[in-house]
Design an enzyme around this catalytic site. Structure first.
Site: not given
Ligand SMILES: Cc1cc2nc3c(=O)[nH]c(=O)nc-3n(C[C@H](O)[C@H](O)[C@H](O)COP(=O)(O)OP(=O)(O)OC[C@H]3O[C@@H](n4cnc5c(N)ncnc54)[C@H](O)[C@@H]3O)c2cc1C
Length: 395
Positions: A127-128, A130, A162, A245, A378
């Site tokens: 799933q592309g 993020s 992933s 999901e 969050e």
């Molecule tokens: C094990 C694992 C598997 C994954 N697999 C995939 C995958 O297959 N495909 C894919 O596309 N992605 C995948 N992801 C990515 C995942 O969806 C993102 O990491 C997640 O959505 C958070 O985005 P970010 O890491 O950019 O954090 P950010 O969005 O930068 O967030 C950083 C912090 O700020 C907080 N925050 C951000 N916005 C707000 C708001 N509006 N209000 C309150 N708090 C906020 C968040 O809660 C977090 O604590 C995976 C992640 C993990 C850990």
């Protein structure tokens, strides 16, 4: 809510139980020190066995190769798999997210082309979504798709993908119109991961595994017929995928947690605290009892959510309640496991003193990602606040 089984459900469960008795591999939990590629090859062949037996995609409609089973039967399916400690299936993203998205939004040709390979695990999916600057704020993504004749030409970077290292195909979301508001102008497309210009780089996690990857797209040509839904209306398609999901990812976990808490209770009688079984320590007893009660709450909540989905046919924003509960409960449970096991809890699979083949050290480290993957806690609370409770939107 009536939780007793109907005669039809009992028959389904007994048939599955008999099949698992014959076919379920018994040694899955002993394979933890094999490489991730070896484990994955094993899971892929296990999914093929389930598929050949008619047990893959069991809640998918029959016309798309599924079993047409009810949601209750789907729950029974997970429960029975967990009861015999059967391995999970390899094509997690294909079965739980991409398949249902293609069924809901795809063309007849896409359904015919892609659904059989998802079920059989002949084609693995990732799933592309993020990107380095677009995780929680998915609509802010920058990967770019420009129309060029019968193709889109894609450039950009995805991250945390992933199974990117194993995937044959990717459900990719890109920006195809940068001139409109950010939720508009997005398009979902199915991309062959072997296309020229796709580069996959593994990311190492604290468990030591590289479960996810970075994926780079440089002038990757994607046929227009691979667009899912309409061009520039990819936000609705993406939200459909994310609902699946959140709604389904935790569904099989209740039984795993039940097994884990029962195992911790068993271990508490053999591990000593001051020359007495840990089970006699009042603090340990309270923590185990608390976790046990929470696993029962999770089960009740899931049954309530499943009965809501049976009425509407699609997972709704209530899936966020499940997502928060299963992810945070797992972290609490793994923490209690570490407190109970003491230094033994840190030993990895290869160590001969490790308890349960290192499952507890792995489980503790892997659980940290639970409250991030599929949307952070969050973000789930924001969704519940706004879409379930009707509170003002958070910006
Ligand atoms: C094990 C694992 C598997 C994954 N697999 C995939 C995958 O297959 N495909 C894919 O596309 N992605 C995948 N992801 C990515 C995942 O969806 C993102 O990491 C997640 O959505 C958070 O985005 P970010 O890491 O950019 O954090 P950010 O969005 O930068 O967030 C950083 C912090 O700020 C907080 N925050 C951000 N916005 C707000 C708001 N509006 N209000 C309150 N708090 C906020 C968040 O809660 C977090 O604590 C995976 C992640 C993990 C850990």
């Amino acid at each position: 809510m009536d939780l007793s089984l109907s005669p039809e459900e009992t028959q389904f469960r007994d048939e599955l139980r008999a099949w698992l008795e014959q076919h379920a591999p018994k040694d899955w939990e002993h394979r933890r020190d094999a490489s991730i590629e070896q484990q994955f090859a094993f899971l892929r062949s296990w999914q093929k066995t389930l598929y050949d037996g008619g047990w893959a995609g069991i809640s998918w409609p029959r016309e798309y190769g599924g079993r047409g089973a009810s949601l209750m039967q789907q729950v029974l399916f997970w429960q029975e798999l967990a009861r015999v400690s059967a391995p999970p299936m390899a094509n997690v993203i294909g079965l739980g997210m991409v398949g249902p998205t293609i069924i809901a939004f795809g063309t007849a040709a896409q359904k015919a082309r892609f659904l059989p390979g998802i079920l059989s695990s002949d084609e693995i999916w990732c799933q592309g979504f993020s990107e380095p600057n677009a995780g929680s704020d998915l609509a802010g993504l920058q990967s770019d798709g420009r129309l060029d004749g019968e193709h889109f030409v894609v450039n950009g970077q995805k991250v945390w993908t992933s199974y990117g290292w194993a995937a044959d195909w990717c459900e990719l979301v890109v920006r195809t119109d940068p001139t409109v508001a950010k939720h508009k102008g997005l398009t979902v497309m199915l991309v062959d991961m072997k296309s020229p210009g796709v580069e996959v780089r593994p990311l190492r996690q604290m468990t030591g595994e590289s479960e996810f990857t970075e994926v780079f797209f440089r002038d990757v040509r994607v046929p227009v017929e691979n667009v899912v839904g309409k061009v520039n209306q990819g936000w609705d398609v993406s939200i459909g995928t994310l609902m699946h999901e959140r709604g389904t990812l935790g569904a099989g976990m209740q039984v795993t947690y039940q097994r884990n808490i029962e195992r911790l209770i068993e271990l508490s009688w053999t591990i000593e605290r001051g020359s007495r079984p840990a089970a006699e320590d009042p603090l340990i007893r309270q923590k185990l009892a608390q976790c046990y009660a929470e696993v029962q709450i999770m089960r009740a909540n899931q049954m309530r959510a499943f009965s809501a989905i049976s009425n509407t046919g699609v997972p709704g924003p209530e899936g966020s309640i499940q997502k928060i509960f299963w992810s945070e409960l797992n972290q609490r449970l793994q923490q209690v496991a570490q407190e109970l096991l003491g230094p033994y809890g840190q030993l990895e699979a290869a160590d001969r003193h490790a308890i349960d083949h290192g499952a507890w050290s792995y489980g503790y480290l892997r659980a940290r990602g639970n409250t991030i993957e599929a949307g952070t806690s969050e973000i789930q609370r924001n969704i519940i606040g706004h879409f379930v409770l009707g509170l003002p939107r958070s910006y």
